[in-house]
Write an enzyme that holds these catalytic residues in place. Sequence first.
Site, PDB file in Angstrom:
ATOM      1  N   SER A 105    -125.421 -14.023  -4.807  1.00  0.00           N
ATOM      2  CA  SER A 105    -125.806 -15.434  -4.798  1.00  0.00           C
ATOM      3  C   SER A 105    -125.956 -15.963  -6.217  1.00  0.00           C
ATOM      4  CB  SER A 105    -127.132 -15.625  -4.045  1.00  0.00           C
ATOM      5  OG  SER A 105    -128.214 -15.115  -4.795  1.00  0.00           O
ATOM      6  N   LYS A 106    -125.728 -17.255  -6.348  1.00  0.00           N
ATOM      7  CA  LYS A 106    -125.887 -17.905  -7.650  1.00  0.00           C
ATOM      8  C   LYS A 106    -127.331 -17.831  -8.127  1.00  0.00           C
ATOM      9  CE  LYS A 106    -122.073 -21.202  -7.009  1.00  0.00           C
ATOM     10  NZ  LYS A 106    -121.669 -22.617  -6.956  1.00  0.00           N
ATOM     11  N   ARG A 107    -128.256 -17.825  -7.187  1.00  0.00           N
ATOM     12  CA  ARG A 107    -129.673 -17.875  -7.548  1.00  0.00           C
ATOM     13  C   ARG A 107    -130.162 -16.535  -8.092  1.00  0.00           C
ATOM     14  NH1 ARG A 107    -134.140 -16.588  -4.844  1.00  0.00           N
ATOM     15  NH2 ARG A 107    -132.969 -16.205  -2.925  1.00  0.00           N
TER      16      ARG A 107
END
Length: 476
Positions: free
Chosen positions: A249-251
Amino acid sequence: MASVPRVRFAPSPTGYLHIGGARTALFNYLYARRFGGVFILRIEDTDQERSTPESLKAILDGLKWLGIDWDEGPDKNGPHAPYFQTQRLDTYRQHADQLIAQGKAYRCYCTQEELRERRAQAEKEGRAYKYEGTCRDRKDVPEGRTAVVRFKMPSQEGTVSFDDLVLGKISKEYSDLDDWVMLRADGIPLYNYGCVIDDHLMEITLVSRGQEHVNSTFPQLMLYQSLGWQPPRFAHLPLILGADREKLSKRKHPEADVMQHARNGILPEALLNFVIRLGWSHGNDEVITRQQMMEWFDFKDVGSTSGVWNPDKLQWLNQQYFKTLPPAQIATRLATFLDRRGFRLDWGDPRGPQFVMAFRERAKTLEEMADMAVPYLKQGVTLDEKAAAKHLTAESLPLVRQVREAVAALTDWNVPALDAVIKSVSERASVGMGKVAQPVRVAVTGNTTSPGIGETLLLMGRDEALRRLDAALSRA
């Protein structure tokens, strides 16, 4: 349906190019190239709050860095332009009006507040919320209210199914689907509606995307059925997990950003090779060239098991490409990393390929290779006093002086000539070559570790090598 394969990558410009998106683009690109098809880039920019020009640029830059080129789309145009969804709103409106006129869709005037209340009530009763069809047969137009357009699911029982190229046959009952929203009140299409209209009009023959979109396929197939259109084939790709076994995930995972790898000194060839193996394989092949990818790729070889991120494997692949790509090609990329460190290496400077040849066995990234090259580019050297005390002694400095005089007289500054000087001095002194090479190495690099002594002096350059030898000799 088009006679040649037509595939697409349709990112939303709400951030950087994600590794998962890059894999989707790569698989579609390779499929088009292998089977003589067309690869289309379509920008689904309907999330007006989050879509930005900067994100669009980041996605385009990422694709270009990877060498994934599109046949139709931004900067290319094509027969199905425009390729931005926000420029196609009239098309979505026209098809929605057609479905309403045929009784296959309807305008819904329920407010967000009303829907929230009904959803909360469903949760309180322990059931999943499904739109009740309040406006399915509504004839009046409430004053002061705007309307979305909803798809009208058939009232009879039935099953919608498809044969996925990766997952096999998947089915869902009509009763599991509700009257989903196709078009917002402001004319913006929702994903399940806009992509169907575009895929049909752009003559897409195969839709390849992540497994998270499997459930979206069922309402889309119902829409194809209502419009009387033949749907494309579908291939839903396995997830990519981080090293922590959670979805990349980008997060949480910086490695999800394609261009982060470019900044870290990974070659695009290595990243492509790594990414294609996250869900696809060709026997036991590990190092797979772009040409081989285009000759071998097919969706029938894509597995359903999630791929797991392995940073060590990526660096290993990067090092393989250091060893196999032309040194001059790698040197042009190395120049960027040297420039960040304040050392300009002009195009055609022979030291660039020389650095690559010298360090490709030890460096795993361009960052590491640049760090290894910097000591050869700066003026002067910082001596490791421990190494100097051991190797720059009263016995060894006369040998260093002989080397200095001999290399200064060379007409050709190359590895064989430089190595020959070390050999000649050691033979005259009746000592091993290491007794000469190691003091010279410490004198010019400051420590005891470097490539072969001839290569070390070559990388240093005549003027700088002589300056450093002189500085060491001045310690006597």
